[in-house]
Design an enzyme around this catalytic site. Sequence first.
Site, PDB file in Angstrom:
ATOM      1  N   CYS A   1       0.836  -1.202   0.000  1.00 31.12           N
ATOM      2  CA  CYS A   1       0.000   0.000   0.000  1.00 31.12           C
ATOM      3  C   CYS A   1       0.870   1.251   0.000  1.00 31.12           C
ATOM      4  O   CYS A   1       0.598   2.211  -0.732  1.00 31.12           O
ATOM      5  CB  CYS A   1      -0.929  -0.009   1.209  1.00 31.12           C
ATOM      6  SG  CYS A   1      -2.096   1.366   1.249  1.00 31.12           S
TER       7      CYS A   1
ATOM      8  N   CYS B   1      -6.148  -3.995   6.955  1.00 32.28           N
ATOM      9  CA  CYS B   1      -7.279  -3.067   6.975  1.00 32.28           C
ATOM     10  C   CYS B   1      -8.489  -3.587   6.216  1.00 32.28           C
ATOM     11  O   CYS B   1      -9.627  -3.264   6.562  1.00 32.28           O
ATOM     12  CB  CYS B   1      -6.855  -1.702   6.440  1.00 32.28           C
ATOM     13  SG  CYS B   1      -6.444  -1.683   4.674  1.00 32.28           S
TER      14      CYS B   1
END
Length: 362
Positions: free
Chosen positions: A101, A197
Site C-alpha cells: 500500500c 485493513c
Amino acid sequence: MRVVAAMSGGVDSAVAASRMVEAGHEVVGVHLALSQSAATLRESARGCCTIEDAGDARRVADRLGIPFYVWDMAERFREDVVEDFVAEYEAGRTPNPCLRCNERIKFAALLDKALALGFDAVATGHYAQIVDGAQGRELHRAVDPAKDQSYVLGVLTADQLARSFFPLGDTTKPQIREEAAARGFAVAKKPDSHDICFIADGDTKGWLTRRLGEQPGPIVDTDGDVVGQHDGAFAYTVGQRRGLGLKVPREDHAKRYVVDVQPRTNTVVVGTEELLGVDVVVGDHARWCGPPPTGEASYGAQLRAHGEEVPCRASSDGETVTVRLERRVRGVAPGQSVVLYDGTRVVGSATISRAERRAQQS
C-alpha cells in the site's frame, strides 16, 4: 510548500496535518477512499476507510481551516494491494499488504496525483524520520521504538523521500494523543487501527477461503507421510503452529510447525521447531531509499514489521539482495520483506524469494 496531507481519520494523520499547517505550508487534506463498499461505522480497531473515518478527517480539516477532499482510489487499491495479497497467498507466499500500500498507493498513486495537480509533497502520519544527509534525504527510525514504522516505508525511493514529510517521527504516541487533545481534536482518544485493513474481522484464513474456495489437500511430515488434511494450502504460512489439526502425533510428541507450503501440489509440510531456523535470505524487487550499496557490507536486517533487528552481511546486484544473518531466525517465509538498516537509517528493502540455512554457523 504546497502539501497534500493524507488524512485517514485517525489521531496520527490529524496531528501530522496540523503540524504541517503550523510549519507554514499550504496544506490540503485528502482522505483516500480505498474500499469499494465502505462501511458506515468502524466495527473494531481493525479496518479503515469507513464513512465514519472520512467524517472524522473532515472535522479535523475544518478545525484547521484547510480544504478537504476525498480521492477515490478503491479500484487501484483493489488491483495493487488486495488482488496482489490474494495472488501471493495462492502462490504459497506470505505478503505484507502495508508495504504494498505504501509503495503503490500512498507514495505512488497519491504522490503522483499530488504532483500532477501542482503540489510539492505529501505528508503522512507514519512514525519515521527524514534526515538531510550528505547524499540527500535519508529515512530513519522514529524515536518511539514501539510505534516505529520505518520497516513498512522501506519500499520508498530517494525521489519519493525527497517529496515526503513524516512530522511525527520525533514524538511518542502518548505525546501525540496529548497534542491532539490540546488542539481540540475529537479523534484524540480514537483507537488505533491495526492488522490488515481490508479484513475487518481479522480472520485471514476465512477471508481467503471465501475468495479462493476450499481446496482440500494433505498435510505431510518431512518424510512425506500424511499426518492431516487442510482446506487450502493458501491459508498456511511458514512458522505456523496453531490451527493445524494434525491427526497423527509424533512419537516423541514434539510440537510441529509449518516448514513449507507447496502450492503446485496443494501440500502443507510440517516439521519440528529446529527446521524453522534460517540464516540466509535472498530477496528480489529491491528498493533503495538512497544510493544502492556496493559490494558486501554489514547491516541490520529486520524481517517483520515489529521484529528484532538482526546483524547481517548483505550484498546486491541491484535487483537481487542476499542477506547472511549472524544468527538463525525462525519462521521466515517467501513473500515477506527484509529491510536493511545502517544504524537508524533505512538502506532499502527486498521481497524474500527464498530462505536457507548454512551447513555450519560462521
